[in-house]
Design a protein around this motif. Structure first.
Motif, PDB file in Angstrom:
ATOM      1  N   MET A   1      36.831  63.461  52.964  1.00  0.00           N
ATOM      2  CA  MET A   1      35.717  62.638  53.429  1.00  0.00           C
ATOM      3  C   MET A   1      36.057  61.151  53.353  1.00  0.00           C
ATOM      4  O   MET A   1      35.211  60.286  53.518  1.00  0.00           O
ATOM      5  CB  MET A   1      34.472  62.953  52.592  1.00  0.00           C
ATOM      6  N   ALA A   2      37.350  60.857  53.087  1.00  0.00           N
ATOM      7  CA  ALA A   2      37.750  59.456  52.896  1.00  0.00           C
ATOM      8  C   ALA A   2      37.937  58.753  54.244  1.00  0.00           C
ATOM      9  O   ALA A   2      39.054  58.534  54.704  1.00  0.00           O
ATOM     10  CB  ALA A   2      39.030  59.386  52.080  1.00  0.00           C
ATOM     11  N   THR A   3      36.834  58.429  54.891  1.00  0.00           N
ATOM     12  CA  THR A   3      36.840  57.724  56.164  1.00  0.00           C
ATOM     13  C   THR A   3      36.044  56.440  56.011  1.00  0.00           C
ATOM     14  O   THR A   3      34.981  56.439  55.404  1.00  0.00           O
ATOM     15  CB  THR A   3      36.218  58.599  57.263  1.00  0.00           C
TER      16      THR A   3
ATOM     17  N   ILE B   1      26.560  53.113  47.592  1.00  0.00           N
ATOM     18  CA  ILE B   1      27.907  53.645  47.802  1.00  0.00           C
ATOM     19  C   ILE B   1      27.837  55.066  48.355  1.00  0.00           C
ATOM     20  O   ILE B   1      28.558  55.419  49.298  1.00  0.00           O
ATOM     21  CB  ILE B   1      28.721  53.609  46.495  1.00  0.00           C
ATOM     22  N   LYS B   2      26.973  55.889  47.774  1.00  0.00           N
ATOM     23  CA  LYS B   2      26.828  57.260  48.283  1.00  0.00           C
ATOM     24  C   LYS B   2      26.379  57.255  49.746  1.00  0.00           C
ATOM     25  O   LYS B   2      26.887  58.025  50.573  1.00  0.00           O
ATOM     26  CB  LYS B   2      25.830  58.046  47.435  1.00  0.00           C
ATOM     27  N   GLU B   3      25.435  56.388  50.069  1.00  0.00           N
ATOM     28  CA  GLU B   3      24.934  56.326  51.447  1.00  0.00           C
ATOM     29  C   GLU B   3      26.035  55.841  52.390  1.00  0.00           C
ATOM     30  O   GLU B   3      26.158  56.350  53.512  1.00  0.00           O
ATOM     31  CB  GLU B   3      23.722  55.403  51.513  1.00  0.00           C
ATOM     32  N   ASP B   4      26.838  54.894  51.948  1.00  0.00           N
ATOM     33  CA  ASP B   4      27.942  54.406  52.781  1.00  0.00           C
ATOM     34  C   ASP B   4      28.947  55.522  53.054  1.00  0.00           C
ATOM     35  O   ASP B   4      29.461  55.651  54.176  1.00  0.00           O
ATOM     36  CB  ASP B   4      28.646  53.229  52.104  1.00  0.00           C
ATOM     37  N   VAL B   5      29.253  56.317  52.038  1.00  0.00           N
ATOM     38  CA  VAL B   5      30.203  57.422  52.212  1.00  0.00           C
ATOM     39  C   VAL B   5      29.642  58.445  53.191  1.00  0.00           C
ATOM     40  O   VAL B   5      30.353  58.920  54.101  1.00  0.00           O
ATOM     41  CB  VAL B   5      30.535  58.071  50.855  1.00  0.00           C
ATOM     42  N   LEU B   6      28.382  58.802  53.031  1.00  0.00           N
ATOM     43  CA  LEU B   6      27.749  59.757  53.943  1.00  0.00           C
ATOM     44  C   LEU B   6      27.718  59.208  55.364  1.00  0.00           C
ATOM     45  O   LEU B   6      28.019  59.929  56.330  1.00  0.00           O
ATOM     46  CB  LEU B   6      26.331  60.080  53.466  1.00  0.00           C
ATOM     47  N   ARG B   7      27.319  57.954  55.504  1.00  0.00           N
ATOM     48  CA  ARG B   7      27.264  57.323  56.833  1.00  0.00           C
ATOM     49  C   ARG B   7      28.630  57.342  57.508  1.00  0.00           C
ATOM     50  O   ARG B   7      28.768  57.729  58.674  1.00  0.00           O
ATOM     51  CB  ARG B   7      26.783  55.882  56.673  1.00  0.00           C
ATOM     52  N   ASP B   8      29.669  56.921  56.771  1.00  0.00           N
ATOM     53  CA  ASP B   8      30.998  56.849  57.366  1.00  0.00           C
ATOM     54  C   ASP B   8      31.529  58.232  57.724  1.00  0.00           C
ATOM     55  O   ASP B   8      32.169  58.407  58.769  1.00  0.00           O
ATOM     56  CB  ASP B   8      31.955  56.144  56.406  1.00  0.00           C
ATOM     57  N   ALA B   9      31.270  59.212  56.867  1.00  0.00           N
ATOM     58  CA  ALA B   9      31.703  60.582  57.160  1.00  0.00           C
ATOM     59  C   ALA B   9      30.987  61.113  58.394  1.00  0.00           C
ATOM     60  O   ALA B   9      31.588  61.799  59.237  1.00  0.00           O
ATOM     61  CB  ALA B   9      31.435  61.483  55.962  1.00  0.00           C
TER      62      ALA B   9
ATOM     63  N   GLU C   1      33.963  60.076  47.552  1.00  0.00           N
ATOM     64  CA  GLU C   1      34.592  60.617  48.759  1.00  0.00           C
ATOM     65  C   GLU C   1      35.232  61.980  48.507  1.00  0.00           C
ATOM     66  O   GLU C   1      35.347  62.800  49.429  1.00  0.00           O
ATOM     67  CB  GLU C   1      35.659  59.649  49.269  1.00  0.00           C
ATOM     68  N   ARG C   2      35.664  62.228  47.276  1.00  0.00           N
ATOM     69  CA  ARG C   2      36.338  63.498  46.977  1.00  0.00           C
ATOM     70  C   ARG C   2      35.371  64.665  46.841  1.00  0.00           C
ATOM     71  O   ARG C   2      35.814  65.822  46.789  1.00  0.00           O
ATOM     72  CB  ARG C   2      37.174  63.359  45.701  1.00  0.00           C
ATOM     73  N   ARG C   3      34.086  64.388  46.774  1.00  0.00           N
ATOM     74  CA  ARG C   3      33.108  65.459  46.620  1.00  0.00           C
ATOM     75  C   ARG C   3      32.636  65.947  47.981  1.00  0.00           C
ATOM     76  O   ARG C   3      32.342  65.152  48.867  1.00  0.00           O
ATOM     77  CB  ARG C   3      31.907  64.967  45.809  1.00  0.00           C
ATOM     78  N   PRO C   4      32.550  67.270  48.179  1.00  0.00           N
ATOM     79  CA  PRO C   4      32.133  67.794  49.481  1.00  0.00           C
ATOM     80  C   PRO C   4      30.682  67.461  49.825  1.00  0.00           C
ATOM     81  O   PRO C   4      30.342  67.362  50.998  1.00  0.00           O
ATOM     82  CB  PRO C   4      32.346  69.304  49.337  1.00  0.00           C
TER      83      PRO C   4
ATOM     84  N   SER D   1      35.113  50.264  44.425  1.00  0.00           N
ATOM     85  CA  SER D   1      36.088  51.044  45.195  1.00  0.00           C
ATOM     86  C   SER D   1      36.514  52.292  44.438  1.00  0.00           C
ATOM     87  O   SER D   1      36.753  53.345  45.042  1.00  0.00           O
ATOM     88  CB  SER D   1      37.302  50.183  45.552  1.00  0.00           C
ATOM     89  N   ARG D   2      36.605  52.218  43.104  1.00  0.00           N
ATOM     90  CA  ARG D   2      36.919  53.415  42.313  1.00  0.00           C
ATOM     91  C   ARG D   2      35.794  54.447  42.444  1.00  0.00           C
ATOM     92  O   ARG D   2      36.052  55.647  42.610  1.00  0.00           O
ATOM     93  CB  ARG D   2      37.109  53.044  40.838  1.00  0.00           C
ATOM     94  N   VAL D   3      34.565  53.962  42.350  1.00  0.00           N
ATOM     95  CA  VAL D   3      33.430  54.870  42.478  1.00  0.00           C
ATOM     96  C   VAL D   3      33.418  55.490  43.871  1.00  0.00           C
ATOM     97  O   VAL D   3      33.198  56.695  44.028  1.00  0.00           O
ATOM     98  CB  VAL D   3      32.105  54.129  42.201  1.00  0.00           C
ATOM     99  N   ARG D   4      33.676  54.680  44.875  1.00  0.00           N
ATOM    100  CA  ARG D   4      33.674  55.210  46.234  1.00  0.00           C
ATOM    101  C   ARG D   4      34.715  56.318  46.388  1.00  0.00           C
ATOM    102  O   ARG D   4      34.444  57.348  47.001  1.00  0.00           O
ATOM    103  CB  ARG D   4      33.933  54.096  47.244  1.00  0.00           C
ATOM    104  N   ARG D   5      35.909  56.123  45.851  1.00  0.00           N
ATOM    105  CA  ARG D   5      36.935  57.162  45.981  1.00  0.00           C
ATOM    106  C   ARG D   5      36.505  58.452  45.293  1.00  0.00           C
ATOM    107  O   ARG D   5      36.782  59.555  45.791  1.00  0.00           O
ATOM    108  CB  ARG D   5      38.266  56.663  45.404  1.00  0.00           C
TER     109      ARG D   5
END
Length: 332
Positions: A1-3, A277-285, A239-242, A232-236
């Motif tokens: 999910m690292a996009t 951060i969680k919302e950003d990861v979901l949005r980008d994915a 990102e590793r969680r499905p 950035s550490r938290v984001r990574r």
């Protein structure tokens, strides 16, 4: 999910000179898989791959390494020749001084090195000839200079301050790009950093430079975590969680050996929150998946952990200002 994604304002600024010249920017967007309708939506975002492709196509159709954003045309191959002139310098101080000479001779910008406090160096990038300073052009200039300087010495140069011309935009990636919030309405774009980095040796060679140049523009425009921040550490980790939405701040704090409260404070100091951060990861994915077009909206909603597709659609519109279907147009 690292996009990762970038704000549409970068794409809008990049294609504007080509559009003003009457070039077919629709072709540029199609080649990058970006629906033209997204250009007018302030909250829209595209993937880093799409943004890089826009720049690459613009290089081809304009023959200009600044894609029309600079005060003069920069012929293709100029950046390669400039960097070949820097790779054999002994240290960053010499490299930056040589860069200032190159830029002043043939790029149309004025780059100056100004001593601030005894321990701070400030680099200022301004268009030559008294041309009005433009925020996006200035930001690109200092990003490229900072990223390449960090690459030359093999470690990130943390910035102490960033200044940009013009008012702060409502949507931007500046905090994540620079690692801090810039000061706006400045007369020119500039960065400030610890002067001790000027003595750092250049550790790259020509073979590494050739490999680096193959990855342009992404290697310069998009953030490289040489020195990861807490966010950035938290984001990574997220990102590793499905299913990132199911992750709690306690889940992340534990492997970082800090309390949840302290982690929240660290993130707040960096201008963000765990939820953001969680919302950003979901949005980008979600944006990346929609651009690929391999999943239905229902399938994507389930994979990202939403209870139902309608909840995902509401979240996506909140993130981007558009429904998921607007991004499906990228597939033609």
């Amino acid at each position: 999910m690292a996009t990762r994604t970038v704000a549409i304002q970068l794409i809008r600024a990049a294609i504007a000179p080509a559009a003003a010249r009457g070039l077919d920017v629709g072709y540029v967007l199609r080649e990058a898989g970006i629906p033209a309708a997204l250009i007018g939506e302030d909250a829209a975002r595209v993937t880093e791959d799409q943004a890089a492709r826009v720049i690459q196509v613009l290089w081809s159709v304009t023959g200009d390494e600044m894609v029309g954003l600079g005060p003069m045309v920069i012929p293709r191959g100029t950046f390669r020749m400039v960097t070949l002139g820097l790779i054999h310098t002994p240290d960053l101080r010499t490299a930056l001084r040589r860069l200032i000479q190159f830029v002043g001779i043939g790029v149309g910008f004025e780059v100056t090195e100004r001593a601030g406090e005894a321990t701070t160096t400030r680099m200022v990038v301004a268009p030559g000839g008294g041309t009005r300073a433009d925020q996006v052009v200035g930001a690109i200039g200092i990003v490229v200079g900072h990223r390449f300087a960090s690459w030359l010495i093999g470690r990130e140069i943390p910035l102490r301050a960033v200044e940009l011309p013009e008012p702060a935009p409502p949507h931007s990636d500046y905090p994540s790009v620079f690692g801090l919030v810039p000061d706006f309405d400045a007369p020119a774009a500039s960065i400030a950093f610890d002067s001790s980095f000027l003595d750092a040796p250049v550790v790259r060679d020509e073979e590494e430079l050739v490999a680096f140049l193959r990855n342009l523009p992404g290697a310069l425009l998009f953030r490289q975590d040489y020195h990861p921040s807490t966010s950035s550490r938290v984001r990574r980790m997220v990102e590793r969680r499905p299913a990132p939405d199911l992750l709690t701040v306690e889940d992340v704090a534990r492997p970082l050996n800090v309390s949840a409260q302290h982690l929240r404070r660290l993130l707040r100091d960096e201008g963000t929150t765990f939820r953001e951060i969680k919302e950003d990861v979901l949005r980008d994915a979600a944006i990346a998946a929609l651009a690929r077009g391999h999943e239905t909206v229902d399938e994507l909603s389930g994979r990202l952990g939403f209870s139902e597709p309608s909840a995902f659609r509401r979240a996506f519109r909140r993130w981007t200002g558009s429904p998921p279907g607007a991004y499906r147009l990228a597939q033609g």
